[in-house]
Design a protein around this motif. Structure first.
Motif, PDB file in Angstrom:
ATOM      1  N   ALA A  18       0.765  -1.137   0.005  1.00  0.00           N
ATOM      2  CA  ALA A  18       0.109  -0.188   0.035  1.00  0.00           C
ATOM      3  C   ALA A  18       0.857   1.466  -0.289  1.00  0.00           C
ATOM      4  CB  ALA A  18      -0.915   0.209   1.145  1.00  0.00           C
ATOM      5  N   ASP A  31      -0.777   2.324   8.642  1.00  0.00           N
ATOM      6  CA  ASP A  31      -0.243   3.514   9.252  1.00  0.00           C
ATOM      7  C   ASP A  31      -1.421   4.160  10.234  1.00  0.00           C
ATOM      8  OD1 ASP A  31       2.242   3.400   7.991  1.00  0.00           O
ATOM      9  OD2 ASP A  31       1.063   3.592   6.196  1.00  0.00           O
ATOM     10  N   TYR A  61     -16.133  -1.029   0.097  1.00  0.00           N
ATOM     11  CA  TYR A  61     -15.376  -1.185  -1.165  1.00  0.00           C
ATOM     12  C   TYR A  61     -15.905  -0.225  -2.243  1.00  0.00           C
ATOM     13  CZ  TYR A  61     -12.687  -4.997   0.281  1.00  0.00           C
ATOM     14  OH  TYR A  61     -11.629  -5.713   1.121  1.00  0.00           O
ATOM     15  N   TRP A 162      -9.705 -12.021   0.796  1.00  0.00           N
ATOM     16  CA  TRP A 162     -10.028 -11.442   2.146  1.00  0.00           C
ATOM     17  C   TRP A 162      -9.120 -12.407   3.252  1.00  0.00           C
ATOM     18  CZ3 TRP A 162     -15.817 -11.124   0.928  1.00  0.00           C
ATOM     19  CH2 TRP A 162     -16.135  -9.975   0.502  1.00  0.00           C
ATOM     20  N   PHE A 163      -8.998 -12.064   4.237  1.00  0.00           N
ATOM     21  CA  PHE A 163      -8.428 -12.928   5.348  1.00  0.00           C
ATOM     22  C   PHE A 163      -9.026 -14.141   5.553  1.00  0.00           C
ATOM     23  CE2 PHE A 163      -6.496  -8.733   6.962  1.00  0.00           C
ATOM     24  CZ  PHE A 163      -5.287  -9.072   7.081  1.00  0.00           C
ATOM     25  N   GLY A 193       7.042  -0.385  -0.049  1.00  0.00           N
ATOM     26  CA  GLY A 193       5.928   0.071   0.601  1.00  0.00           C
ATOM     27  C   GLY A 193       4.814  -0.915   1.169  1.00  0.00           C
ATOM     28  N   SER A 195       4.299  -3.464   4.746  1.00  0.00           N
ATOM     29  CA  SER A 195       4.740  -3.548   6.306  1.00  0.00           C
ATOM     30  C   SER A 195       5.406  -5.008   6.887  1.00  0.00           C
ATOM     31  CB  SER A 195       3.661  -2.946   7.355  1.00  0.00           C
ATOM     32  OG  SER A 195       2.572  -3.974   6.977  1.00  0.00           O
ATOM     33  N   ASN A 197       3.202  -7.441   6.993  1.00  0.00           N
ATOM     34  CA  ASN A 197       2.404  -8.333   8.236  1.00  0.00           C
ATOM     35  C   ASN A 197       1.587  -9.600   7.470  1.00  0.00           C
ATOM     36  OD1 ASN A 197       2.353  -7.034  10.913  1.00  0.00           O
ATOM     37  ND2 ASN A 197       2.302  -5.116   9.727  1.00  0.00           N
TER      38      ASN A 197
END
Ligand code: BJW
Length: 246
Positions: A18, A31, A61, A162-163, A193, A195, A197
């Protein structure tokens, strides 16, 4: 600034997150002021959340479609296009971003690991995903026009991973095959860009290291996984990427 050596033998795999679209005006996730500060991830980005409240998910969305449609690629996106034109098939871009800005900038060898914001599919039937920029600001949950009336009528959903959902196996295979081809020559991995995660994307750096590749990270700040990279350049990708590959 340290720059990677890219010669005629080098294969470059890029992973973007992102942060690469942040300078285009698209909010990141984790962030301060990011999307996950304003929305509960389990409500808007999980299959359970969609079953519970599809209206909420489509509002989320729809807002993102409307916002992203008004954004344009930034110099970071353009720098990756220039690198791809130089390397041809020795370049692959795996993006976690769903905003479509890499393709709009001109990138062609792109794997959209987490789907695409401007694509929808039926939540129930096997209809192929289709381009869809519709915005449902009024609380409408769009219905599938193909399975309607055949007894298994279902709502449309955004074509997003999705998760808890698995990434497309052909996308993962394409990335893995590229790593194998690069490892046989000279493999360079650049993450920008992100993280680090979310898996499996966050595990790519380990796969490349395991294959003997050189690993670079460009990020606005050192993320938790920074130690897993051989090289870290701190700064906005819209500034750093053009300097690295310009
Ligand atoms: C700048 C900047 C600038 C700012 N310049 N930088 C292994 C271990 C543990 C858990 C798992 C595992 N394998 C799978 C899991 C479960 C789960 C997972 O990873 N959970 C973790 C949270 C622990 N993964 C999944 O469920 C995935 N599915 C899967 O693996 O299936 C098999 C399986 C399932 C369950 C269990 C086990 C196996 C699917 C993940 C789908 C992620 N989907 C999302 C939302 C949908 C997309 C959308 O709506 O847009 O994708 S989540 C969200 O995070 C989004 C992003 O693509 C993704 C990554 O975020 P990203 O891009 O890194 O953004 P940020 O905000 O986190 O970071 C931005 C960075 O940029 C920051 O560091 C800034 O500093 C920086 N930055 N401006 C440069 N200008």
């Amino acid at each position: 600034m340290e720059r990677p050596v890219i010669d005629d033998d080098t294969f470059v795999l890029v992973l973007t997150g992102a942060g690469v679209s942040a300078e285009s005006g698209i909010p990141t996730f984790r962030d301060a002021n990011g999307l996950w500060e304003r929305h509960r991830v389990e409500d808007v980005a999980s299959p359970e959340g969609f079953r519970r409240d599809p209206t909420l998910v489509w509002r989320f969305y729809s807002q993102r479609r409307a916002a992203a449609a008004g954004c344009a690629p930034n110099p970071g996106h353009h720098a990756l296009v220039a690198l791809e034109r130089r390397l041809g098939d020795r370049f692959l871009l795996a993006t976690q971003n769903v905003d479509g800005l890499h393709r709009r900038a001109g990138s062609e060898r792109v794997v959209e690991l987490h789907g695409n914001l401007f694509t929808s599919r039926c939540a129930c039937c096997r209809r192929a995903p289709f381009a869809d920029a519709s915005v449902y600001a009024d609380g409408t949950v769009p219905a599938c026009t193909e399975c309607q009336g055949r007894g298994d009528f279902g709502p449309l959903r955004p074509h997003i991973v999705w998760f808890g959902e698995i990434l497309a196996s052909d996308d993962l295979e394409r990335v893995a095959a590229f790593v194998d081809r690069g490892a046989a020559r000279r493999l360079l991995f650049l993450a920008a860009g992100t993280s680090g995660n979310v898996y499996p994307a966050a595990g790519l750096v380990d796969e490349v290291r395991g294959a003997g590749g050189d690993t670079w990270l460009v990020n606005a700040e050192p993320p938790a996984n920074v130690a897993r990279f051989d090289h870290f350049i701190e700064g906005p990708s819209g500034v750093v990427l053009p300097r690295l590959f310009g």
